[in-house]
Structure formats: C-alpha cells, structure tokens
Design a protein around this motif. Structure first.
Motif, PDB file in Angstrom:
ATOM      1  N   VAL A  63      -3.647   5.095   5.658  1.00  0.00           N
ATOM      2  CA  VAL A  63      -4.996   4.731   5.221  1.00  0.00           C
ATOM      3  C   VAL A  63      -5.391   3.441   5.942  1.00  0.00           C
ATOM      4  O   VAL A  63      -4.666   2.450   5.884  1.00  0.00           O
ATOM      5  CB  VAL A  63      -5.049   4.552   3.693  1.00  0.00           C
ATOM      6  CG1 VAL A  63      -6.406   4.024   3.249  1.00  0.00           C
ATOM      7  CG2 VAL A  63      -4.740   5.877   3.009  1.00  0.00           C
ATOM      8  N   CYS A 119       0.850  -1.185   0.000  1.00  0.00           N
ATOM      9  CA  CYS A 119       0.000   0.000   0.000  1.00  0.00           C
ATOM     10  C   CYS A 119       0.888   1.238   0.000  1.00  0.00           C
ATOM     11  O   CYS A 119       1.807   1.366   0.807  1.00  0.00           O
ATOM     12  CB  CYS A 119      -0.923   0.036   1.201  1.00  0.00           C
ATOM     13  SG  CYS A 119      -1.851   1.584   1.282  1.00  0.00           S
ATOM     14  N   GLN A 120       0.635   2.162  -0.926  1.00  0.00           N
ATOM     15  CA  GLN A 120       1.478   3.337  -1.085  1.00  0.00           C
ATOM     16  C   GLN A 120       1.018   4.490  -0.200  1.00  0.00           C
ATOM     17  O   GLN A 120       1.544   5.586  -0.291  1.00  0.00           O
ATOM     18  CB  GLN A 120       1.489   3.777  -2.555  1.00  0.00           C
ATOM     19  CG  GLN A 120       1.704   2.632  -3.540  1.00  0.00           C
ATOM     20  CD  GLN A 120       3.160   2.268  -3.742  1.00  0.00           C
ATOM     21  OE1 GLN A 120       3.979   3.111  -4.076  1.00  0.00           O
ATOM     22  NE2 GLN A 120       3.509   1.007  -3.512  1.00  0.00           N
ATOM     23  N   GLN A 121       0.008   4.228   0.637  1.00  0.00           N
ATOM     24  CA  GLN A 121      -0.550   5.242   1.549  1.00  0.00           C
ATOM     25  C   GLN A 121      -0.740   6.569   0.817  1.00  0.00           C
ATOM     26  O   GLN A 121      -0.218   7.608   1.210  1.00  0.00           O
ATOM     27  CB  GLN A 121       0.355   5.432   2.779  1.00  0.00           C
ATOM     28  CG  GLN A 121       0.798   4.157   3.461  1.00  0.00           C
ATOM     29  CD  GLN A 121      -0.333   3.343   4.107  1.00  0.00           C
ATOM     30  OE1 GLN A 121      -1.478   3.778   4.158  1.00  0.00           O
ATOM     31  NE2 GLN A 121      -0.013   2.167   4.592  1.00  0.00           N
ATOM     32  N   CYS A 122      -1.546   6.503  -0.229  1.00  0.00           N
ATOM     33  CA  CYS A 122      -1.789   7.679  -1.063  1.00  0.00           C
ATOM     34  C   CYS A 122      -2.329   8.849  -0.237  1.00  0.00           C
ATOM     35  O   CYS A 122      -3.140   8.661   0.655  1.00  0.00           O
ATOM     36  CB  CYS A 122      -2.790   7.347  -2.163  1.00  0.00           C
ATOM     37  SG  CYS A 122      -2.404   5.856  -3.089  1.00  0.00           S
ATOM     38  N   CYS A 177      -8.017   0.622  -6.291  1.00  0.00           N
ATOM     39  CA  CYS A 177      -6.604   0.789  -5.933  1.00  0.00           C
ATOM     40  C   CYS A 177      -5.713   0.505  -7.137  1.00  0.00           C
ATOM     41  O   CYS A 177      -5.754  -0.580  -7.691  1.00  0.00           O
ATOM     42  CB  CYS A 177      -6.224  -0.139  -4.784  1.00  0.00           C
ATOM     43  SG  CYS A 177      -4.444  -0.163  -4.499  1.00  0.00           S
ATOM     44  N   PRO A 178      -4.897   1.475  -7.537  1.00  0.00           N
ATOM     45  CA  PRO A 178      -4.039   1.266  -8.713  1.00  0.00           C
ATOM     46  C   PRO A 178      -2.792   0.438  -8.413  1.00  0.00           C
ATOM     47  O   PRO A 178      -2.012   0.174  -9.316  1.00  0.00           O
ATOM     48  CB  PRO A 178      -3.632   2.686  -9.113  1.00  0.00           C
ATOM     49  CG  PRO A 178      -4.390   3.614  -8.225  1.00  0.00           C
ATOM     50  CD  PRO A 178      -4.796   2.850  -7.027  1.00  0.00           C
ATOM     51  N   TYR A 179      -2.588   0.070  -7.159  1.00  0.00           N
ATOM     52  CA  TYR A 179      -1.340  -0.590  -6.792  1.00  0.00           C
ATOM     53  C   TYR A 179      -1.544  -2.025  -6.312  1.00  0.00           C
ATOM     54  O   TYR A 179      -0.649  -2.611  -5.702  1.00  0.00           O
ATOM     55  CB  TYR A 179      -0.616   0.231  -5.725  1.00  0.00           C
ATOM     56  CG  TYR A 179      -0.413   1.667  -6.163  1.00  0.00           C
ATOM     57  CD1 TYR A 179       0.621   1.988  -7.042  1.00  0.00           C
ATOM     58  CD2 TYR A 179      -1.271   2.675  -5.755  1.00  0.00           C
ATOM     59  CE1 TYR A 179       0.798   3.292  -7.481  1.00  0.00           C
ATOM     60  CE2 TYR A 179      -1.108   3.983  -6.186  1.00  0.00           C
ATOM     61  CZ  TYR A 179      -0.067   4.287  -7.053  1.00  0.00           C
ATOM     62  OH  TYR A 179       0.107   5.570  -7.494  1.00  0.00           O
ATOM     63  N   LYS A 207      -5.060  -4.502   4.377  1.00  0.00           N
ATOM     64  CA  LYS A 207      -3.882  -4.069   3.615  1.00  0.00           C
ATOM     65  C   LYS A 207      -2.827  -3.536   4.561  1.00  0.00           C
ATOM     66  O   LYS A 207      -3.073  -3.432   5.773  1.00  0.00           O
ATOM     67  CB  LYS A 207      -4.268  -2.994   2.611  1.00  0.00           C
ATOM     68  CG  LYS A 207      -4.759  -1.742   3.313  1.00  0.00           C
ATOM     69  CD  LYS A 207      -4.795  -0.579   2.361  1.00  0.00           C
ATOM     70  CE  LYS A 207      -4.956   0.694   3.132  1.00  0.00           C
ATOM     71  NZ  LYS A 207      -3.778   1.045   3.947  1.00  0.00           N
ATOM     72  N   ALA A 212      -2.948  -3.222  -3.822  1.00  0.00           N
ATOM     73  CA  ALA A 212      -2.477  -3.293  -2.439  1.00  0.00           C
ATOM     74  C   ALA A 212      -3.466  -3.967  -1.504  1.00  0.00           C
ATOM     75  O   ALA A 212      -3.091  -4.417  -0.435  1.00  0.00           O
ATOM     76  CB  ALA A 212      -2.187  -1.886  -1.924  1.00  0.00           C
ATOM     77  N   ARG A 213      -4.715  -4.033  -1.902  1.00  0.00           N
ATOM     78  CA  ARG A 213      -5.742  -4.504  -0.960  1.00  0.00           C
ATOM     79  C   ARG A 213      -5.986  -5.999  -1.082  1.00  0.00           C
ATOM     80  O   ARG A 213      -5.930  -6.563  -2.156  1.00  0.00           O
ATOM     81  CB  ARG A 213      -7.027  -3.710  -1.182  1.00  0.00           C
ATOM     82  CG  ARG A 213      -6.824  -2.262  -0.789  1.00  0.00           C
ATOM     83  CD  ARG A 213      -8.105  -1.482  -0.843  1.00  0.00           C
ATOM     84  NE  ARG A 213      -7.945  -0.274  -0.044  1.00  0.00           N
ATOM     85  CZ  ARG A 213      -8.649   0.003   1.035  1.00  0.00           C
ATOM     86  NH1 ARG A 213      -9.597  -0.817   1.437  1.00  0.00           N
ATOM     87  NH2 ARG A 213      -8.420   1.096   1.730  1.00  0.00           N
ATOM     88  N   PRO A 271      -6.217   9.075  -1.757  1.00  0.00           N
ATOM     89  CA  PRO A 271      -6.432   7.647  -2.028  1.00  0.00           C
ATOM     90  C   PRO A 271      -7.760   7.330  -2.724  1.00  0.00           C
ATOM     91  O   PRO A 271      -8.824   7.626  -2.191  1.00  0.00           O
ATOM     92  CB  PRO A 271      -6.427   7.023  -0.618  1.00  0.00           C
ATOM     93  CG  PRO A 271      -6.756   8.139   0.307  1.00  0.00           C
ATOM     94  CD  PRO A 271      -6.432   9.437  -0.369  1.00  0.00           C
ATOM     95  N   PRO A 272      -7.687   6.751  -3.921  1.00  0.00           N
ATOM     96  CA  PRO A 272      -8.921   6.394  -4.626  1.00  0.00           C
ATOM     97  C   PRO A 272      -9.750   5.360  -3.865  1.00  0.00           C
ATOM     98  O   PRO A 272     -10.979   5.351  -3.981  1.00  0.00           O
ATOM     99  CB  PRO A 272      -8.434   5.827  -5.961  1.00  0.00           C
ATOM    100  CG  PRO A 272      -6.968   5.714  -5.886  1.00  0.00           C
ATOM    101  CD  PRO A 272      -6.480   6.486  -4.716  1.00  0.00           C
ATOM    102  N   CYS A 273      -9.094   4.513  -3.072  1.00  0.00           N
ATOM    103  CA  CYS A 273      -9.842   3.486  -2.340  1.00  0.00           C
ATOM    104  C   CYS A 273     -10.797   4.143  -1.352  1.00  0.00           C
ATOM    105  O   CYS A 273     -11.918   3.678  -1.152  1.00  0.00           O
ATOM    106  CB  CYS A 273      -8.873   2.564  -1.614  1.00  0.00           C
ATOM    107  SG  CYS A 273      -7.709   3.434  -0.550  1.00  0.00           S
TER     108      CYS A 273
HETATM  109  S1  SF4 Z   1      -4.921   0.831  -0.850  1.00  0.00           S
HETATM  110 FE1  SF4 Z   1      -4.177   1.470  -2.845  1.00  0.00          FE
HETATM  111  S2  SF4 Z   1      -5.276   3.353  -3.314  1.00  0.00           S
HETATM  112 FE2  SF4 Z   1      -5.536   2.973  -1.125  1.00  0.00          FE
HETATM  113  S3  SF4 Z   1      -3.918   4.158  -0.156  1.00  0.00           S
HETATM  114 FE3  SF4 Z   1      -3.096   2.082  -0.473  1.00  0.00          FE
HETATM  115  S4  SF4 Z   1      -2.085   2.152  -2.474  1.00  0.00           S
HETATM  116 FE4  SF4 Z   1      -3.364   3.990  -2.327  1.00  0.00          FE
END
Ligand code: SF4
Ligand code: SF4
Lengths: 310, 413
Positions: free
Chosen positions: A187, A162-165, A204-206, A242, A208-209, A168-170
């Motif tokens: 997040v 998880c990139q901790q945007c 999530c574009p990465y 995540k 991560a979830r 965050p789109p999630c």
């Molecule tokens: S779950 Fe995905 S979108 Fe949400 S903060 Fe982490 S990397 Fe970003």
C-alpha cells in the motif's frame, strides 16, 4: 533457514549498479547548475496523479523531483519508479517469541526510509506487554518503555507497522485516491497527490500512518539518496507516510531494512505467491495470527511463535 | 427584472452604511478575522505542528467545529419543512433567515476543512477526473464534498429567488420553487447523515463505529440549529424592522423540547449498552465521563455539557418556561454550549482516545488553533451580518416602496 534464501527474497539477480551510483553522488551534486527551487512550483502544482501518468511523463516528473530534492538537500538523489514484478505478493512474518524489544529495526527503518528526526517520525512502534497479564490488551501496552537493558524479565514485545492489508481501509476512505494498493500488495502513497486530510489515519486500525506535522528534518549526511517515488524519497510538510515494506529495496530483490537489522532474526519476509518461500513455510507450519482479524482487513503481516521462551 | 436589479443594487450600496453599533460590530469582527488570518499564515509556514493534533489524535478542534456546523445547517431544514409544506404562517416569514444560516454554516464548514488540510493548495485533487481523482463512491469524504456544496447551492438559489420576488413586492410562487424545496429537505438530512457516516464507517474506531451515531448526530443537530435561530430571530427583531411573531419563536422552542428529548434518550441508550455489557469498547466513553488511567482532561467538560442539555430540556419541556423569554434564552444558550461541547470535544476527540494501539494522548487545542477557529467564526458572523443587512430592506419592502415612489415621481414630472 538457509543463507541462500535469506540473501534474496525474490530469487533474482541483484543489480550492483545502484550501489556504485550512490558512491558517485557526491561528485555530480556539486556540478548541478544553481537553480531556484521556486522555479518548479508551477509544474509541481500541475503534476498528475502517479497512476494517471504515462511512463514518459513519470520520467519527466522524476527528473524534476530529483533536481528539486538535490537542490534542497545539496546531494544527488535518485528516485526510482520500479514497477511491481508479476507473480509477486509480499508478505511479512514476525516471530514474537524471539523479539527482544531492542528497537534496532526502528532505527534502521528511520535511516533507510528518510524519516524525519525532528519532529520524530517512526514507522515501527514496538509495544511492550507485561507477561502474565491480559494477552494483547493494547490499552495496557507501553510504547515509550526505556529500560537499561533488553529483554526485560517480566515483559514481552510486539512490533507493529503497516500491515499492508489486502483490503485496506485507508485506501477505501482516501478522497483523492492518493493512497492505493500496488499489484505486489504494497500500500503506497503519492506524496505529490495527498492533500493531507488525514482521513486515512482515522481509518487505519493499526496506527500505522504518520503525518508530517512540520517540515521533515534529516541531517544531510544521513539522508539515504537511493529512493523510490512511492517509498523513501524525501517527503513534504503536510502529507501522510508509512511503511512500504522498503519498496525501494524489495522491488530490487533485497530484504527490508528492518529484516536485516533484527539481531535475533525475528523478522521474516518473502513472496506469498511462491510456495517455496520462507514466509509460506512459516504460515503453513507455525501458529500464526494477524492483528485485529475481526476487522477483515486481511493483513499480509503475520505474527507467530517458534518456541515458548523469550 | 430591471426593478429587482435596481432594488438589489440599492441594497448593496447601502451595505456599508450603518449606525455606530453596526460599525463597532463589524470592526470587532474584522479584528478577530485578522488575528485568525495571522495565525493561519503561521500555520501555513510552520505546518500543523502548531496545533495540538498529533499522529495519535489526528483530527481535533477544526474537524470538531466542522461537525458542529454541519449540524447548525439543520436550522434551515427545520424551518423549511413546516413553512413551505404546511404553510405555517409565522414561520414562513423567517425561513429566509434560516436559509441564510445554512449558507453561513456551510461556508464555515468549508473553511474549517480547508484549515485542517496539510496541503490546501491541492484541494482540487478532490474533484472528479480529469482535474482530480475523486474517490467516489468509495470515500465518504467525497460524498460529503458533493452534498455540502449541493446544499450550499440549493440554499443560495432559494434565498436569491425569495429576495427576487420580494424585491418585486410579490409573494414567491410556490409552484416554481417547490421542486427545489422538496429537494432541500432530504438534502439537509443527507448532509448530516453523510457526515455522520464519515465517522461511523470506520471499524478502526469503535466509538464511532456504533449504529447509534447517525441518529444521535441528527438529534443533536436538530437541537443546536434551532437554538441558534431562536437567538438570531430575537436579535433581528430588536435591531431591525422585521416583525417576527412570538408564535414562531414558541413553535421553535417546542420543537427543541422533542429533539432534545430524543438526543438525551439516544445518549442514555449508548451509555447503557457500553457500560452494562462492559467490553473493551467502552474505553472512550469511560474516558469522557470518568477518565481513563488517571487521564481526564475532558471529564469536567462532558459533565457541564450533560447538565446544560438536561437543564435546557426541562426548560423547553415546560410550556411556562419555554414561553418566558428569560428562561427561553437561558435554555437556548445552554443548548448551544451543551451541544457544542458534546459534538465538538465529545464526539471527535474520543474517537482517537485510546488510539488504535491503545495509547492515550490527551488533546487540547493550542492557542493558535483556537485563534484560527475564532477567526472562522468571525468570518461566519460577518457573512451573516452582511447577508441580513442586505436582505432586510428588501424583506420589509422599504426599498420596493422607495423604488415605486421614485418611479411615480418621475412619471409625474
Ligand atoms: S496503513 Fe493501516 S489500514 Fe492501510 S494498509 Fe497499512 S495497516 Fe492497513
Ligand atoms: S491524508 Fe492523503 S492519503 Fe490520507 S486520506 Fe487524505 S489525501 Fe488520502
């Protein structure tokens, strides 16, 4: 980097009590009165959203959850609800020129964060790329590489979690606000509020979830009993989880488990708001980039290079 | 009012009475439903692990069916527009049955969402405060909950009102329902648009994140909904006393020719853009039609769907074939299959292939997943059968006449 910084990313005094508490766990667990876990179902059903609860209510809920979890795991489990510290925003750095693809971070993460062993849940994916081919062409990366020895001559590696945007789109898509960004930038998910619709996973574009497709399965003796409500406490079937930057550790001033586990020191962590932190030094002085910058998710996870050799 | 209630009650009492065909049909559906229910109980117990969905492809057959059915709910609006606004006579008579299709389709949509949830008991969390924490206006799923339930309510009201007037032996008063009808038209468009935006808004999924998605979504919905109606109307004509003019049926098939034309055009536009410019975002389309890195589970299905759609388009385009009942029915079935594959497998699954870290996980529903899906379709079929059975005696005036005769007889005494 000096040892002083490494031992304590927040520069605060560490509380030793938590370690002692863990040691005493075995004794108190046997003293718990026998109670059927079913007794809690009604209360669990009526439980409010984490952010809607007062501190007193949170305390009550945590007491119940601790009892529930202790009964289920036959082991005393502590759930903290430690809040974000003011003036802190966590950031992560990953040195691609050092990573050797050993996946020690993956197994440390699994243990620390009580990820299900079967079905297997990994919060960190280490991707392997062939040297000399299209840079960062994810489609040609390999997640299931299995060599005798790492590093392999013709490959380099890139761990993703998880990139901790910051944007965050999630969080944007979750229909129930079961996932949100905390003031320190982490997040998180309320495992008692998530309805398991998996919209966040699509967003999530990465990648991560992770979803609990079945009831998580962890050997009882490997269960980490020191947990956080928004982090590594045991999860339920049918909810999403995540990486949380090891919220149970980092809010107590410790490093995430992956940072400590990495044998080559490829993983860096610190407070982005502290101009003297290691992470700020790296961002300001190294060639850093973030994954999929074009999506404007503003990850707080920076990839960088310290040298040219792997 | 009392008369209407009497008629309603009578029709309700007659609901379980029918011929051998009716009983066989209902029994068949009940068997399917019980299988579905059994599998769902297993899913509740074991978790969604019994499906083929995994973290890479986190939505599958359930959401695909949901998406398709949101489209089917289009049938109602397609029939409502000309019927009410232009007072087009033959279609006006059958609007009622279109609205019932909408009610059925939306009910099935809700069921498909429910079986897809990991924690179905927590569904109330999606309501606004203080019961839940609805993430409105940020989450498109929250929007979808609102528009779908709203659409359901509107259609139920319209059907009830129509039946009420019919049970009094009167035509409905347009002036009374007009606001509701006017509302139902943009509302029907909105359920499709919002559902399309649900996928469209995710920049993580390039396949969905193309502006053409919403228009394509509408176009294919306006093919499959009417195609279903064509079949239902003919069946109804055969098995009941409802008279449906051929003109109505041909009008609907003409509409399908236009919408399918648009649908194919939009698909062509998308294929051109992706393949001519040749960026990495063409991967999902490539996976669908040609396979990617040797993985091509969906390829034969996609070509079947394309062929079905093109054949149906030609059938509905030529007046001779669209006004011949054999070719017309072949066309309707082809469209239904074609759009079901395109909207189901072809729209939802490739959003996840390759996944956001480039992995290709090939998804194909498990048996349990399929049985639950069939169970929900059976619930829909049963619901529709019962609704139609309830409405027909009122619609044909049979019960109204009986009621009057009884009243007259009483007076004579
Ligand atoms: S779950 Fe995905 S979108 Fe949400 S903060 Fe982490 S990397 Fe970003
Ligand atoms: S799966 Fe849970 S966290 Fe994710 S969008 Fe649905 S309710 Fe929110």
């Amino acid at each position: 980097m000096s040892n002083k910084i490494r031992s304590n990313p927040l520069g605060i005094k560490l509380n030793r009590r938590t370690f002692l508490k863990g040691a005493a766990a075995g004794i108190t667990a046997s003293a718990l009165p026998f109670q059927n876990a079913e007794a809690f179902i009604g209360e669990a059903f009526l439980q409010k959203h984490f952010k809607e609860m007062t501190d007193v209510e949170i305390k009550g809920v945590i007491e119940r959850l601790e009892k529930e979890a202790s009964l289920e795991w036959r082991k005393e489990i502590h759930i903290s609800a430690a809040k974000a510290k003011p003036g802190v925003k966590f950031g992560y750095g990953l040195d691609l020129s050092r990573c050797i693809g050993c996946r020690k971070c993956v197994s440390a993460c699994v243990r620390e964060n009580n990820q299900s062993r079967t079905p297997q849940v990994h919060w960190i994916s280490v991707l392997r790329f062939k040297k000399g081919e299209k840079w960062l062409d994810l489609e040609n990366s390999e997640k299931y590489y299995n060599p005798k020895e790492v590093p392999e001559k013709d490959f380099f590696y890139m761990p993703v979690q998880c990139q901790q945007c910051e944007d965050p789109p999630c969080v944007k898509v979750c229909p129930t606000q079961a996932t949100w960004k905390e003031p320190d930038g982490i997040v998180v998910i309320d495992y008692n509020w998530c309805i398991g619709c998996r919209y966040c996973m699509a967003a999530c574009p990465y990648g991560a979830r992770r979803f609990n497709w079945a009831k998580p399965n962890i050997p009882q003796n490997e269960l980490n009993a020191e947990t956080h409500y928004l982090g590594n406490r045991p999860r339920y079937k049918g909810v999403v989880e995540k990486c949380t930057f090891c919220i149970q550790r980092t809010r107590a001033g410790k490093y995430p488990a992956c940072v400590e586990a990495c044998p080559v020191g490829a993983r860096k962590f610190g407070n982005l708001l502290d101009p003297k932190s290691e992470i700020r030094y790296l961002i300001e002085n190294k060639r850093v980039f973030r994954l999929k910058e074009d999506l404007n998710t503003e990850p707080k996870f920076y990839y960088f290079f310290t040298g040219w050799q792997v | 009012m009392a008369d209407a209630i009497k008629v309603f009650l009578k029709s309700f009492i007659r609901l379980p009475k029918g011929g051998a065909v009716f009983y066989a049909w209902v029994a068949f559906l009940l068997v399917l439903i019980s299988f579905g229910l059994g599998s769902y109980i297993k899913q509740i117990d074991k978790g969604l692990i019994i499906t083929a969905m995994r973290d890479q492809v986190s939505w599958g057959f359930y959401i695909a069916n949901f998406t398709f059915l949101v489209g089917v709910a289009a049938a109602a609006v397609l029939l409502v527009i000309p019927a009410y606004i232009y007072q087009f006579k033959p279609i006006k008579e059958i609007v009622l049955f279109g609205e019932m299709v909408a009610i059925t389709a939306v009910t099935m949509c809700i069921l498909f969402i429910m079986v897809d949830l990991g924690q179905p008991l927590r569904i109330l969390h999606i309501l606004p405060k203080p019961i839940g924490m609805m993430n409105f206006p940020s989450s498109l799923l929250a929007w979808d909950v609102i528009v779908l339930n709203g659409y359901l309510v509107i259609n139920i009201l319209l059907v009830l009102y129509t039946l009420y007037r019919l049970s009094l032996g009167k035509e409905y008063k347009l002036s009374l329902v007009l606001p509701l009808i006017l509302l139902s038209i943009p509302w029907a468009i909105s359920i499709h648009t919002v559902t399309a935006f649900l996928y469209n808004g995710l920049s993580a999924r390039p396949f969905w994140n193309a502006s053409i998605l919403a228009p394509r979504f509408l176009a294919s919905a306006f093919c499959s909904g009417p195609a279903l109606m064509l079949i239902i109307l003919q069946l109804m004509r055969k098995f009941s006393k409802v008279e449906i003019d051929n003109k109505a049926i041909f009008k609907i098939s003409e509409l399908i020719a236009y919408t399918m034309g648009i649908n194919l055009f939009l698909l062509g536009a998308e294929i051109f853009k992706e393949f001519y410019s040749g960026g990495i975002h063409k991967a999902p389309l490539e996976y669908l039609y040609f396979g990617l890195h040797g993985k091509n589970l969906l390829t034969p299905w996609m070509w079947t769907s394309l062929m079905a759609n093109i054949t149906a388009f030609i059938i509905f385009l030529i007046p001779k074939t669209r006004e011949n009942f054999i070719t017309l029915n072949i066309g309707a079935v082809l469209i239904f299959i074609g759009v079901y594959i395109e909207k189901g497998l072809g729209l939802i699954i490739p959003g996840f292939i390759p996944d956001s870290l480039g992995e290709i996980y090939e998804y194909w529903p498990t048996n349990t997943e399929s049985i639950i899906t069939i169970g929900i379709w059976a619930v829909g079929a049963l619901l529709y059968t019962l609704m139609v059975k309830f409405a027909i005696p009122i619609y044909t005036g049979e019960l109204v006449a009986e009621n009057r005769a009884a009243a007259a007889a009483q007076r004579a005494k």
